[in-house]
Design a protein around this motif. Sequence first.
Motif, mmCIF file in Angstrom:
data_model
loop_
_atom_site.group_PDB
_atom_site.id
_atom_site.type_symbol
_atom_site.label_atom_id
_atom_site.label_comp_id
_atom_site.label_asym_id
_atom_site.label_seq_id
_atom_site.Cartn_x
_atom_site.Cartn_y
_atom_site.Cartn_z
ATOM 1 N N ALA A 64 -27.584 -30.592 8.713
ATOM 2 C CA ALA A 64 -26.795 -31.997 8.441
ATOM 3 C C ALA A 64 -26.044 -32.250 9.645
ATOM 4 O O ALA A 64 -26.002 -33.270 10.047
ATOM 5 N N ALA A 65 -25.366 -31.375 10.171
ATOM 6 C CA ALA A 65 -24.287 -31.372 11.281
ATOM 7 C C ALA A 65 -25.179 -31.877 12.451
ATOM 8 O O ALA A 65 -24.817 -32.717 13.191
ATOM 9 N N VAL A 66 -26.434 -30.991 12.710
ATOM 10 C CA VAL A 66 -26.856 -31.257 13.812
ATOM 11 C C VAL A 66 -27.758 -32.867 13.683
ATOM 12 O O VAL A 66 -27.775 -33.560 14.733
ATOM 13 N N ALA A 67 -28.287 -33.131 12.511
ATOM 14 C CA ALA A 67 -28.719 -34.487 12.453
ATOM 15 C C ALA A 67 -27.759 -35.571 12.661
ATOM 16 O O ALA A 67 -28.332 -36.833 12.828
ATOM 17 N N SER A 68 -26.633 -35.271 12.316
ATOM 18 C CA SER A 68 -25.611 -36.663 12.558
ATOM 19 C C SER A 68 -25.409 -36.831 14.078
ATOM 20 O O SER A 68 -25.016 -37.874 14.301
ATOM 21 N N GLY A 69 -26.037 -36.074 14.913
ATOM 22 C CA GLY A 69 -25.871 -36.316 16.370
ATOM 23 C C GLY A 69 -24.847 -35.821 17.146
ATOM 24 O O GLY A 69 -24.463 -36.413 18.158
ATOM 25 N N VAL A 70 -23.904 -34.919 16.444
ATOM 26 C CA VAL A 70 -22.940 -34.331 17.294
ATOM 27 C C VAL A 70 -23.026 -34.232 18.749
ATOM 28 O O VAL A 70 -24.310 -33.353 19.007
ATOM 29 N N ASP A 71 -22.059 -34.318 19.594
ATOM 30 C CA ASP A 71 -22.422 -33.746 21.041
ATOM 31 C C ASP A 71 -21.467 -32.598 21.360
ATOM 32 O O ASP A 71 -21.046 -32.328 22.438
ATOM 33 N N VAL A 72 -21.466 -31.645 20.455
ATOM 34 C CA VAL A 72 -20.569 -30.474 20.526
ATOM 35 C C VAL A 72 -21.677 -29.220 20.315
ATOM 36 O O VAL A 72 -22.506 -29.496 19.328
ATOM 37 N N THR A 73 -21.284 -28.050 20.603
ATOM 38 C CA THR A 73 -22.063 -27.108 20.197
ATOM 39 C C THR A 73 -21.804 -26.651 18.814
ATOM 40 O O THR A 73 -20.607 -26.781 18.235
ATOM 41 N N VAL A 74 -22.744 -26.361 17.869
ATOM 42 C CA VAL A 74 -22.420 -26.136 16.634
ATOM 43 C C VAL A 74 -22.871 -24.765 16.284
ATOM 44 O O VAL A 74 -23.692 -24.145 16.802
ATOM 45 N N ALA A 75 -21.689 -24.067 15.729
ATOM 46 C CA ALA A 75 -21.842 -22.507 15.487
ATOM 47 C C ALA A 75 -21.589 -22.497 13.750
ATOM 48 O O ALA A 75 -20.894 -22.996 13.027
ATOM 49 N N SER A 76 -22.660 -21.798 13.186
ATOM 50 C CA SER A 76 -22.731 -21.779 11.828
ATOM 51 C C SER A 76 -22.575 -20.231 11.356
ATOM 52 O O SER A 76 -22.672 -19.211 12.154
ATOM 53 N N TRP A 77 -22.081 -20.220 9.960
ATOM 54 C CA TRP A 77 -21.710 -18.760 9.563
ATOM 55 C C TRP A 77 -22.319 -18.724 8.132
ATOM 56 O O TRP A 77 -22.603 -19.524 7.665
ATOM 57 N N ASN A 78 -22.749 -17.454 7.868
ATOM 58 C CA ASN A 78 -23.268 -17.135 6.534
ATOM 59 C C ASN A 78 -22.244 -16.720 5.538
ATOM 60 O O ASN A 78 -21.204 -16.636 5.798
ATOM 61 N N GLU A 79 -23.230 -16.699 4.270
ATOM 62 C CA GLU A 79 -22.025 -16.540 3.192
ATOM 63 C C GLU A 79 -21.174 -15.337 3.167
ATOM 64 O O GLU A 79 -20.072 -15.500 2.534
ATOM 65 N N THR A 80 -21.944 -14.094 3.673
ATOM 66 C CA THR A 80 -21.014 -13.074 3.653
ATOM 67 C C THR A 80 -19.959 -12.916 4.998
ATOM 68 O O THR A 80 -19.380 -11.731 5.142
ATOM 69 N N ASP A 81 -20.121 -13.796 6.021
ATOM 70 C CA ASP A 81 -19.361 -13.878 6.859
ATOM 71 C C ASP A 81 -18.061 -14.499 6.744
ATOM 72 O O ASP A 81 -17.496 -15.193 5.831
ATOM 73 N N ASP A 82 -17.027 -14.044 7.779
ATOM 74 C CA ASP A 82 -15.601 -14.615 7.658
ATOM 75 C C ASP A 82 -15.548 -15.906 8.804
ATOM 76 O O ASP A 82 -15.261 -15.503 9.770
ATOM 77 N N PRO A 83 -15.536 -16.861 8.095
ATOM 78 C CA PRO A 83 -15.221 -18.127 9.100
ATOM 79 C C PRO A 83 -14.091 -18.264 9.823
ATOM 80 O O PRO A 83 -14.107 -18.999 10.829
ATOM 81 N N PHE A 84 -12.944 -17.824 9.180
ATOM 82 C CA PHE A 84 -11.721 -17.717 9.925
ATOM 83 C C PHE A 84 -11.782 -16.975 10.972
ATOM 84 O O PHE A 84 -11.067 -17.263 12.074
ATOM 85 N N ALA A 85 -12.306 -15.674 11.022
ATOM 86 C CA ALA A 85 -12.434 -14.825 12.276
ATOM 87 C C ALA A 85 -13.220 -15.543 13.160
ATOM 88 O O ALA A 85 -13.187 -15.376 14.359
ATOM 89 N N LEU A 86 -14.378 -16.251 12.931
ATOM 90 C CA LEU A 86 -15.239 -17.124 13.808
ATOM 91 C C LEU A 86 -14.240 -18.040 14.532
ATOM 92 O O LEU A 86 -14.392 -18.070 15.827
ATOM 93 N N VAL A 87 -13.504 -18.906 13.605
ATOM 94 C CA VAL A 87 -12.667 -19.810 14.537
ATOM 95 C C VAL A 87 -11.667 -19.178 15.370
ATOM 96 O O VAL A 87 -11.543 -19.455 16.595
ATOM 97 N N ALA A 88 -10.816 -17.854 14.854
ATOM 98 C CA ALA A 88 -10.185 -17.158 15.954
ATOM 99 C C ALA A 88 -10.803 -16.646 17.032
ATOM 100 O O ALA A 88 -10.222 -16.717 18.336
ATOM 101 N N SER A 89 -11.922 -16.186 16.940
ATOM 102 C CA SER A 89 -12.725 -15.795 18.223
ATOM 103 C C SER A 89 -13.091 -16.890 19.206
ATOM 104 O O SER A 89 -12.993 -16.752 20.698
ATOM 105 N N LEU A 90 -13.338 -18.166 18.532
ATOM 106 C CA LEU A 90 -13.357 -19.340 19.546
ATOM 107 C C LEU A 90 -12.108 -19.647 20.095
ATOM 108 O O LEU A 90 -11.902 -20.274 21.327
#
Length: 359
Positions: A64-90
């Motif tokens: 859905a994010a890609v289909a919206s036409g966003v002009d930024v990199t999209v990074a996805s996380w899976n159900e067992t991942d920690d999304p806050f750790a992903l944000v922190a790494s970025l």
Amino acid sequence: MGSRWQKAQELSAARGIDALLITPGADLRYLTGYEALPLERLTCLVLPSEGDPTLVVPALERAAAVASGVDVTVASWNETDDPFALVASLVGDAATIGIDDHMWAARVFALGAALPGADQVLGGSIVSELRIRKDADEAQALREAGVFIDRVHERMGEWLRPGRTEREVGTDIAAAILVEHATCDFVIVGSGPNGASPHHELSDRVIQEGDPVLVDIGGTTPAGYCSDSTRNYLAGGSVPAEYAEFYAVLETAQTAQREHARPGVTAESVDAVGRHIIADAGYGDLFMHRTGHGIGQETHEEPYIVAGNDLVLTEGMAFSIEPGIYVEGHFGARIEDIAICTADGLEVLNNTPRELVIL
């Protein structure tokens, strides 16, 4: 949308904010064009003051994010991942993080735990400084929203009549808004004494002959911009003398405010012009709210037309002008138009009759 997030980066850098974190809502939609669902799963735009932004999304929302036409990199996380750790790494070693004003508290705390070395500050003012001035495309979208909601007000005689409940009338109005808009955001039908409550909810009160009825309606267009307009009607019969007296004052006040508002004057001065007229007529205590609010991708946003706001209006600022007088237990009235500052004046976007309409 790139020019928008690039401007946000420039403002962030100027204010000592190393990165903005924006979760679903109008700010994210404004910066990326993506209308993300406000899920329990984290979606967050990581916008560093330097470098490329990344939109963090749950894996099941990536398409859905890609289909919206966003002009930024999209990074996805899976159900067992920690999304806050992903944000922190970025975010990396950013010292100061700007958090969007409407981020859920649980996420603010989770990000604080994931980024213990970073100071968190409110970052909403960065995006609001951009959103407060509409560009040509946004102004056109607001014009179209005004035309759409005017068409609904023009049909009020089809629905509003004695013997029907506010809820029945409101249901018909909502259906008509959906014909014109992508969504119906609100419908207020305040008949008789219910008109004295500015944010009255639809009720099962039966409209009586001779009732003044306040109708405040709005929706969001397919382009993502909001409408908001209030008009006043009489459900047959004769106009109550007291109502006619204060309604004339209200018309004078709202006209004076429309004539005063333009680039170069302050937001609080627009409020004061109408408030003085209403107060001098003896109704000052019955005008209980600010004169107006900004409008765009949200019905209520900056700038607010209220005492104490010394913001100078400039070209592109869009806002409501909606003074009201409310007599508890009897009736109330509000006249509301959306307007936008032009280079040297004011363009009013609602053009149905402002006088009391007798049906």
